[in-house]
Structure formats: C-alpha cells, structure tokens
Motif scaffolding. Structure first.
Motif, PDB file in Angstrom:
ATOM      1  N   LEU A 302       0.820  -1.219   0.000  1.00 52.53           N
ATOM      2  CA  LEU A 302       0.000   0.000   0.000  1.00 52.53           C
ATOM      3  C   LEU A 302       0.850   1.263   0.000  1.00 52.53           C
ATOM      4  CD1 LEU A 302      -2.757   1.487   0.368  1.00 52.53           C
ATOM      5  CD2 LEU A 302      -2.469   1.145   2.833  1.00 52.53           C
ATOM      6  N   GLY A 303       1.983   1.232   0.694  1.00 50.12           N
ATOM      7  CA  GLY A 303       2.805   2.433   0.791  1.00 50.12           C
ATOM      8  C   GLY A 303       3.307   2.946  -0.537  1.00 50.12           C
ATOM      9  N   VAL A 304       3.383   2.087  -1.552  1.00 47.95           N
ATOM     10  CA  VAL A 304       3.895   2.502  -2.859  1.00 47.95           C
ATOM     11  C   VAL A 304       2.933   3.465  -3.545  1.00 47.95           C
ATOM     12  CG1 VAL A 304       4.622   1.675  -5.128  1.00 47.95           C
ATOM     13  CG2 VAL A 304       5.194   0.356  -3.084  1.00 47.95           C
ATOM     14  N   TYR A 305       1.631   3.244  -3.370  1.00 46.93           N
ATOM     15  CA  TYR A 305       0.627   4.032  -4.096  1.00 46.93           C
ATOM     16  C   TYR A 305      -0.377   4.694  -3.154  1.00 46.93           C
ATOM     17  CZ  TYR A 305      -1.942  -0.349  -3.315  1.00 46.93           C
ATOM     18  OH  TYR A 305      -2.530  -1.449  -2.750  1.00 46.93           O
ATOM     19  N   PHE A 306      -0.046   4.825  -1.879  1.00 43.83           N
ATOM     20  CA  PHE A 306      -1.021   5.313  -0.904  1.00 43.83           C
ATOM     21  C   PHE A 306      -1.487   6.730  -1.206  1.00 43.83           C
ATOM     22  CE2 PHE A 306      -1.685   7.820   2.978  1.00 43.83           C
ATOM     23  CZ  PHE A 306      -2.864   7.244   3.416  1.00 43.83           C
ATOM     24  N   ASN A 307      -0.565   7.623  -1.550  1.00 39.35           N
ATOM     25  CA  ASN A 307      -0.952   9.024  -1.784  1.00 39.35           C
ATOM     26  C   ASN A 307      -1.948   9.144  -2.932  1.00 39.35           C
ATOM     27  OD1 ASN A 307       0.718   9.976   0.259  1.00 39.35           O
ATOM     28  ND2 ASN A 307       2.484  10.168  -1.090  1.00 39.35           N
ATOM     29  N   GLN A 308      -1.707   8.414  -4.017  1.00 38.50           N
ATOM     30  CA  GLN A 308      -2.621   8.459  -5.165  1.00 38.50           C
ATOM     31  C   GLN A 308      -3.972   7.847  -4.819  1.00 38.50           C
ATOM     32  OE1 GLN A 308       0.508   7.346  -5.233  1.00 38.50           O
ATOM     33  NE2 GLN A 308       1.610   8.622  -6.696  1.00 38.50           N
ATOM     34  N   LEU A 309      -3.963   6.747  -4.058  1.00 40.25           N
ATOM     35  CA  LEU A 309      -5.215   6.110  -3.669  1.00 40.25           C
ATOM     36  C   LEU A 309      -6.024   7.015  -2.746  1.00 40.25           C
ATOM     37  CD1 LEU A 309      -7.103   3.668  -3.513  1.00 40.25           C
ATOM     38  CD2 LEU A 309      -5.652   2.749  -1.694  1.00 40.25           C
ATOM     39  N   TYR A 311      -5.958  10.210  -2.626  1.00 38.76           N
ATOM     40  CA  TYR A 311      -6.500  11.317  -3.412  1.00 38.76           C
ATOM     41  C   TYR A 311      -7.766  10.898  -4.155  1.00 38.76           C
ATOM     42  CZ  TYR A 311      -6.826  14.905  -7.031  1.00 38.76           C
ATOM     43  OH  TYR A 311      -7.289  15.888  -7.874  1.00 38.76           O
ATOM     44  N   CYS A 312      -7.757   9.700  -4.746  1.00 38.88           N
ATOM     45  CA  CYS A 312      -8.944   9.218  -5.459  1.00 38.88           C
ATOM     46  C   CYS A 312     -10.139   9.089  -4.516  1.00 38.88           C
ATOM     47  CB  CYS A 312      -8.655   7.867  -6.109  1.00 38.88           C
ATOM     48  SG  CYS A 312      -7.518   7.929  -7.507  1.00 38.88           S
ATOM     49  N   VAL A 313      -9.898   8.550  -3.329  1.00 37.30           N
ATOM     50  CA  VAL A 313     -10.998   8.348  -2.370  1.00 37.30           C
ATOM     51  C   VAL A 313     -11.565   9.697  -1.918  1.00 37.30           C
ATOM     52  CG1 VAL A 313     -11.556   7.484  -0.073  1.00 37.30           C
ATOM     53  CG2 VAL A 313     -10.156   6.103  -1.613  1.00 37.30           C
ATOM     54  N   THR A 314     -10.699  10.641  -1.585  1.00 39.84           N
ATOM     55  CA  THR A 314     -11.189  11.945  -1.138  1.00 39.84           C
ATOM     56  C   THR A 314     -11.895  12.691  -2.270  1.00 39.84           C
ATOM     57  OG1 THR A 314      -8.974  12.831  -1.566  1.00 39.84           O
ATOM     58  CG2 THR A 314      -9.498  12.201   0.690  1.00 39.84           C
ATOM     59  N   GLN A 315     -11.497  12.427  -3.534  1.00 40.68           N
ATOM     60  CA  GLN A 315     -12.202  13.030  -4.663  1.00 40.68           C
ATOM     61  C   GLN A 315     -13.645  12.537  -4.723  1.00 40.68           C
ATOM     62  OE1 GLN A 315     -11.355  15.235  -7.478  1.00 40.68           O
ATOM     63  NE2 GLN A 315      -9.979  15.878  -5.846  1.00 40.68           N
ATOM     64  N   LEU A 347      -4.789   6.069   9.443  1.00 45.18           N
ATOM     65  CA  LEU A 347      -5.183   7.205  10.286  1.00 45.18           C
ATOM     66  C   LEU A 347      -5.022   8.530   9.541  1.00 45.18           C
ATOM     67  CD1 LEU A 347      -3.640   6.002  13.653  1.00 45.18           C
ATOM     68  CD2 LEU A 347      -6.074   6.397  13.221  1.00 45.18           C
ATOM     69  N   ASP A 348      -3.980   8.651   8.729  1.00 47.23           N
ATOM     70  CA  ASP A 348      -3.805   9.869   7.932  1.00 47.23           C
ATOM     71  C   ASP A 348      -4.945  10.036   6.927  1.00 47.23           C
ATOM     72  OD1 ASP A 348      -1.493  10.592   9.220  1.00 47.23           O
ATOM     73  OD2 ASP A 348      -0.158   9.631   7.763  1.00 47.23           O
ATOM     74  N   GLU A 349      -5.335   8.938   6.286  1.00 49.29           N
ATOM     75  CA  GLU A 349      -6.445   9.017   5.336  1.00 49.29           C
ATOM     76  C   GLU A 349      -7.761   9.298   6.053  1.00 49.29           C
ATOM     77  OE1 GLU A 349      -8.419   6.452   1.642  1.00 49.29           O
ATOM     78  OE2 GLU A 349      -6.771   5.615   2.823  1.00 49.29           O
ATOM     79  N   LEU A 350      -7.937   8.676   7.210  1.00 46.55           N
ATOM     80  CA  LEU A 350      -9.153   8.913   7.990  1.00 46.55           C
ATOM     81  C   LEU A 350      -9.272  10.381   8.378  1.00 46.55           C
ATOM     82  CD1 LEU A 350     -11.596   7.583   9.410  1.00 46.55           C
ATOM     83  CD2 LEU A 350     -10.119   7.232  11.400  1.00 46.55           C
ATOM     84  N   LYS A 351      -8.165  11.008   8.692  1.00 41.95           N
ATOM     85  CA  LYS A 351      -8.176  12.432   9.033  1.00 41.95           C
ATOM     86  C   LYS A 351      -8.710  13.264   7.868  1.00 41.95           C
ATOM     87  CE  LYS A 351      -4.385  14.483   8.505  1.00 41.95           C
ATOM     88  NZ  LYS A 351      -2.961  14.884   8.590  1.00 41.95           N
TER      89      LYS A 351
END
Length: 501
Positions: A302-309, A311-315, A347-351
């Motif tokens: 997950l750490g390889v693509y976490f930032n992009q994932l 972003y998609c979820v928050t979009q 937790l970062d994504e949940l925030k």
C-alpha cells in the motif's frame, strides 16, 4: 550494407496520387538477428504473412517514388504526407539494443528519422491523412508493444515495503523515448482527426498500452501516463473501455498477483478522471469505489501508491459526501492489525475523510469508528497512538465530537485512562492528558459521571481477575499435592513393531 540500401532508393518523386500502404508484416534481418516488423490492417496488431530478407537493413519505401531519407523541408507540400508515411515505415525496423556495438550506424539513422518525424508532427503544418495515421500506429505498435519476461517484474519483499534498489531502465530507452514523444505529440496534434484515428487507436491498441504500465522503467511509465491521459481526453468513445480495463488491472492486482509496477500511475490517471465526473455520480462509479478503490487498501505494498489512492478516495467524497459512510466502513473492514506503518497511513487518510464528512454520515459510523480509534490510542507503537490523538486538533473532527459527546465519551474514555496510567511514551502521555482535558471542558458533569462509571467497571474487572487468579492458584496447588503414581513410560504409545518383528 547501408550504402547498398541507400543506392537502391529512388531519387525522384512520383505522382502524389499513387501511394498505397502495404499492410503486411515482414521479418527483417538486422545483423545476425531477425526482428519482427508488425503492420496493421484495419485492426491494429493483426499478424499477416511473413517474409525474410538479408539484402536490406531497412525495408524498401512503401510509398512508390518517394525517397524516405529526404528532409521534409526539401519536399513540396503535396508530397510531405507521402514522405511522412515513408519515413514512418522505415522506423518499423527494430534492433537489439542489449549490444551497443551491433548495428550502431543503422540505429543512429533510425534515431535521426524519429527526431525528424517528431519535429514534423510538432509543427502541425498538414492535416494527417488516414494512411499516415495507420502508418504511425503501426510503427508505434512495432516499437513499443512487447511482453516483459517474468524475471523483469519486481518482486515485493515479504514485508510489503517498496524495494530500495535502483530502478531498472530499458536498454532501448533512447529510441523508445522518441517514439513515446512522437505518439504523444501525434495524439495531441490539432491536425489529427479523432473520428478517423479512433479506427486505429482502438480498444486493442489501448489494451496493449495498459499492459506496458507493468514496465520497471519509471520514465516509461511517466510517458505512458501522459499518453493515456490524452487518449482518454480526445477519444470519448473509448472512455468506458479505459475505465473498465484499468479496473480489471486493479482487481487482478488485489485478488491475484499483488504485484504490479504501474498502480500508482494508473491511480494518478484515475484521480484526474474522477475529478471530471458529473453529478450526480453514476452507479458504476460508486461500485468502482466500493469494489476496487476500497479493497486496494488491503495489499501489503500500500505504501507505494497510498498518496494516489487517498486522493482518489477523497475526490469521491468531495463529489458526494454521503459516500464517507461507505469509505469509513471499508477502512474499518481492512484495518491492519499487525502492521503499524499501514495503521499510520489509515489514520492519515481517515483524518482527510473526516474533514469532508457531514454530521448525518458521521453518526452512522461513530460507534465502530471510535472503538477502533480507542485501540489505536492504546497502541504501544508511539506513531499510531500519536496519529490517533492528533485527530482532536482538527476543527471539523472536534465539532463532530462535541455534538455527539454523549455517545463518544463512554467509548473513548477507558482508552484515555489506560494511557494516562501506564503508557511508556511521555509525549503520548501529554497528548492523552490534553484530550482528556478537552472532554472535561466540554461537559464536566458528564465527564465525571463517565469517569465514575469507568472506575466501577474497572473495579469489577479487577475483582473478576482476582477470582480467576485464585481459582488457577487452587488448581495449581492441588496438582502439586497429588503425587504422580503412573509410570511415565506407559503414557507413551510405542510405535508399531510389526516391521522389526
């Protein structure tokens, strides 16, 4: 050999109405190796008859009477498109780039032709004809589309962390880069008619482009990302197929392989696609979120693509806040238990998700959510506990708690009290006391009531634990007083001795 080839090329122009594209495949001998030159009919990538030749480095010009090595500036406008087709056809020859000393002159000639084609396409001086579109698609397919050997793909470590090794670069990249640039300029050119080009940049062509995202070369994946994004924007008829094909790649990655080099680039493309979705969201887009994006939190890498994932979820949540309930339930479903680094990412994504969550959707998930947050607060990994406690610094999160404190405080208070009593990290202890003080300032009377209730429950649990300890102590004492009268040898069943006998 190169001089023999150049001497056979005709030097005069023929009539402009005579050119025809030869739609056949040929095997071209370059040095001692035979390389495949792929050409297209109306369906790109369809193999035809084969032919072997050892008398030429490049195939003869497919446009009768046109010298392919003639510069564009020396050709009249009426012949430039024929010359373009002829030069593109020459570039269908492939070479072995693993040996830099082999066919070096021919490789340099091909490189110069590719650069000249790139300048011509970039100039945008002439509308591309259908034979020119076909020839360029055929050339790109011949040079770019290939199958990676199994040992080419990177294997993730057992811990799921990204590899620290240097990226692998393709030996043919100096030529591939020019072909990629040429294809990108061609697709974005205002001289390209999308209605004609869609017949050759078809579903099969796009599928093969998507297969190349598994390349280990990060430069190649960046070029592919730019090209696929332009294809999605220019060819609207292909948009559903592109989304479906990318979704299939994600599903194979999640449920079959858990190994793919281009997931982050594909997610980056999908992030821009999601931002262009019209409201209200279609049901197929919501299904994609539930069945593809949320399960993408499961793989170890997950750490390889976490930032992009993320972003998609928050979009998606930004488009439709009611989806925050679905996303939070999905995160709780795939919440890591033994991987602290993934817990920090969750937790970062949940925030970020809670920043976009309204009161109605929050109330649907607050009980299981704060049960999980309470366990994170008690984590012995200080980063997990710290991320969980820092959620209270967000104004939106704090406001949601204030309006629902009568439900949340009884759930979270035991975790806060246990941290205040026994957590090993001083900074976590200070953060815990700060959160505890916030709850006390919200509603002191209710806090004291919950605290008294917690003490009562803690006293009952302590009594139960003492009774259990005494019961086990009695059993142990009774076992120590009772002598062992049975021979221990009788307790072991001997092996069947029928063989020895």
């Amino acid at each position: 050999m190169l001089r023999q080839f150049l001497s056979k090329i005709p030097r005069n122009f023929g009539n402009s109405d005579s050119p025809e594209i030869a739609r056949s495949n040929s095997y071209i001998t370059a040095g001692s190796h035979i390389h495949r030159s792929t050409s297209f009919g109306p369906g790109i990538g369809r193999p035809c008859n084969t032919k072997r030749t050892s008398s030429a480095i490049f195939p003869a010009s497919v446009v009768a009477g046109v010298e392919p090595l003639l510069p564009f500036k020396s050709a009249p406008n009426s012949e430039k498109m024929n010359l373009f087709v002829s030069k593109v056809s020459l570039c269908c020859v492939t070479f072995d780039f693993s040996d830099a000393t082999k066919n070096s002159i021919e490789k340099d000639v091909k490189r110069q032709i590719l650069l000249e084609l790139l300048d011509f396409v970039n100039s945008g001086s002439i509308i591309f004809s259908e034979p020119a579109i076909l020839a360029l698609c055929r050339m790109c397919s011949t040079n770019l589309f290939r199958v990676f050997p199994p040992n080419y793909r990177s294997i993730s470590s057992s811990s799921g962390e990204p590899d620290d090794d240097d990226p692998v670069f393709c030996s043919a990249w100096p030529h591939l880069q020019i072909v990629y640039d040429l294809l990108l300029k061609f697709i974005t050119s205002p001289c390209l008619d999308a209605k004609i080009a869609k017949k050759y940049i078809d579903h099969s062509f796009i599928l093969k482009l998507l297969d190349l995202f598994d390349s280990e070369d990060p430069k190649e994946r960046e070029c592919l990302k730019s090209i696929l994004h332009r294809v999605y924007g220019k060819f609207m008829v292909h948009r559903p197929l592109i989304r479906k094909d990318i979704s299939n790649i994600f599903c194979r990655f999640i449920f079959e392989m858990e190994r793919h080099n281009g997931i982050s680039e594909l997610l980056e493309i999908f992030g821009s696609i999601i931002s262009g979705f019209a409201l209200p969201l279609k049901e197929e887009h919501k299904i994609f979120l539930q069945r593809v994006l949320i399960p993408l939190h499961k793989p170890k890498s997950l750490g390889v693509y976490f930032n992009q994932l993320s972003y998609c979820v928050t979009q998606f949540i930004d488009k439709d806040p009611s989806l925050s309930n679905v996303v939070i339930k999905g995160l709780l479903k795939y919440w890591p238990i033994t991987n602290s680094q993934k817990e920090v990412m969750f937790l970062d994504e949940l925030k970020d998700i809670l920043e976009e969550t309204n009161m109605v959707e929050f109330q649907k998930v607050m009980v299981p959510l704060f049960s999980r947050i309470g366990r994170c607060i008690n984590s012995l990994h200080f980063q997990v506990a710290e991320r969980a406690l820092l959620l209270w610094n967000k104004d939106q999160f704090f406001n949601l708690i204030v309006h629902n404190r009568h439900v949340i405080l009884p759930i979270i208070l035991p975790a806060l009290e246990r941290n205040a009593q026994s957590h090993w990290n001083p900074s976590i202890l200070n953060l815990t006391l700060n959160v505890r003080r916030m709850f006390m300032d919200m509603d002191r009377m209710f806090f004291m009531s919950c605290h008294i209730q917690f003490k009562d429950v803690e006293a009952k649990q302590r009594k139960i634990a003492e009774k259990q300890e005494k019961a086990w102590q009695r059993i142990e004492n009774a076992a120590n007083l009772r002598p062992i009268t049975r021979n221990t040898n009788d307790m072991v069943t001997p092996l069947d001795t029928s063989i020895s006998s």
